[in-house]
Design an enzyme around this catalytic site. Structure first.
Site, PDB file in Angstrom:
ATOM      1  N   HIS A 102       0.864  -1.195   0.000  1.00  9.70           N
ATOM      2  CA  HIS A 102       0.000   0.000   0.000  1.00  9.70           C
ATOM      3  C   HIS A 102       0.898   1.242   0.000  1.00  9.70           C
ATOM      4  O   HIS A 102       1.978   1.236   0.604  1.00  9.70           O
ATOM      5  CB  HIS A 102      -0.893  -0.023   1.241  1.00  9.70           C
ATOM      6  CG  HIS A 102      -1.922   1.072   1.230  1.00  9.70           C
ATOM      7  ND1 HIS A 102      -1.626   2.357   1.609  1.00  9.70           N
ATOM      8  CD2 HIS A 102      -3.219   1.073   0.833  1.00  9.70           C
ATOM      9  CE1 HIS A 102      -2.713   3.098   1.472  1.00  9.70           C
ATOM     10  NE2 HIS A 102      -3.696   2.351   1.003  1.00  9.70           N
ATOM     11  N   GLU A 129      -3.967   2.049  -7.233  1.00 13.01           N
ATOM     12  CA  GLU A 129      -4.336   3.196  -6.407  1.00 13.01           C
ATOM     13  C   GLU A 129      -3.386   4.356  -6.710  1.00 13.01           C
ATOM     14  O   GLU A 129      -2.266   4.397  -6.171  1.00 13.01           O
ATOM     15  CB  GLU A 129      -4.219   2.844  -4.921  1.00 13.01           C
ATOM     16  CG  GLU A 129      -5.200   1.793  -4.472  1.00 13.01           C
ATOM     17  CD  GLU A 129      -5.491   1.912  -2.981  1.00 13.01           C
ATOM     18  OE1 GLU A 129      -6.660   2.133  -2.639  1.00 13.01           O
ATOM     19  OE2 GLU A 129      -4.565   1.815  -2.166  1.00 13.01           O
TER      20      GLU A 129
HETATM   21  P1  PGA Z   1      -9.345   6.341   0.342  1.00 14.03           P
HETATM   22  O1  PGA Z   1      -8.204   5.280   0.666  1.00 14.03           O
HETATM   23  O2  PGA Z   1     -10.515   5.575  -0.202  1.00 14.03           O
HETATM   24  O3  PGA Z   1      -9.638   7.002   1.658  1.00 14.03           O
HETATM   25  O4  PGA Z   1      -8.796   7.269  -0.666  1.00 14.03           O
HETATM   26  C1  PGA Z   1      -7.927   4.206  -0.189  1.00 14.03           C
HETATM   27  C2  PGA Z   1      -6.701   3.484   0.286  1.00 14.03           C
HETATM   28  O5  PGA Z   1      -5.772   4.132   0.767  1.00 14.03           O
HETATM   29  O6  PGA Z   1      -6.641   2.239   0.197  1.00 14.03           O
END
Ligand code: PGA
Length: 256
Positions: free
Chosen positions: A93, A165
């Protein structure tokens, strides 16, 4: 392929709060067979929650684990210790990469350790705002994917989930921006092409690819209709019962 909706609780909730929240989620969720709901509570809560969870409705995910099974690694928890308690683990992550300085080598070892311990790794990849501004998105994505999977054999690659992401779209990042479905589509296509280049076209459709970054009930439908998106990874919205359940209901509507 099933649709995955993952809630990353990050460093929120005490063990007691996590237990009550999981109870509420399970009570509010219809049993959608084609939607796999997954929550990632903080480490301390995983053991008690693993005894409480109805795995037909919700699966548990760790947010992180260490790649060695045991030894002199003060403060770490291993995948082997998590075995049986969770079915999934986030790996790489962006908060692990940028706050805790995890590099691609460590991430590759974690992906391999998860698979070795029968835990599905959710390998998170994504470019930062400046990498995008400098036109480096494609290189970053290809590199993170190739190095993250470098210890995974051809036979095991279908045991991995990829989550795209973009770091600049994560809600906790200052001045976070929403990614447009077109921006997401472009990178998802690149991920599929890269997976095909590494492992061959045949396995590409077996590897779920999720999107995450400020996902909520109002934009979930748009992201889920992007070709190649098999699910969503939500952070902030997953901490609010009505929003998390709404995302799941949107997924049901959009995907059936
Ligand atoms: P968020 O976080 O939906 O608050 O942007 C997603 C993540 O960090 O996995």
């Amino acid at each position: 392929m099933r649709t995955y909706i993952v809630g990353n609780w990050k460093l929120n909730f005490t063990v007691g709060e996590a237990s009550i929240y999981l109870h509420k989620i399970m009570k509010s969720l219809p049993n959608y067979r084609d939607i796999q709901v997954i929550v990632a509570p903080p480490m301390m809560a995983l053991q008690p929650l693993s005894l409480q969870v109805d795995r037909h409705k919700v699966k548990l995910c760790a947010q992180n684990a260490f790649y060695r099974d045991y030894g002199a690694f003060t403060g770490e928890t291993s995948f082997s210790q998590l075995r049986g308690a969770v079915d999934y683990c986030l790996v790489g992550h962006s908060e692990r990469r940028y706050i805790f300085h995890e590099d691609d080598k460590v991430i590759a070892k974690k992906v391999a350790a998860a698979i070795r311990n029968k835990i599905t790794p959710i390998l998170c990849i994504g470019e930062t705002e400046s990498e995008r501004a400098f036109g480096e998105t494609a290189d970053v994505i290809r590199d993170q994917l190739a190095s993250g999977l470098s210890e995974v054999s051809d036979d095991d690659v279908s045991k991995v989930i990829i989550a795209y992401e973009p770091v600049w779209a994560i809600s906790s990042v200052k001045s976070a921006k929403l990614a447009t479905p077109d921006e997401v589509a472009e990178v998802i296509k690149l991920i599929k092409t890269s997976l095909g280049d590494i492992y061959g076209a045949k396995v590409v459709d077996e590897i779920p690819v999720l999107f995450g970054g400020s996902v909520g009930p109002s934009n979930a439908g748009g992201y889920l209709t992007v070709p190649g998106v098999d699910g969503l990874l939500a952070g902030g919205a997953s901490l609010i019962l009505s929003e998390f359940v709404d995302i799941i209901n949107v997924a049901k509507r959009v995907r059936s």
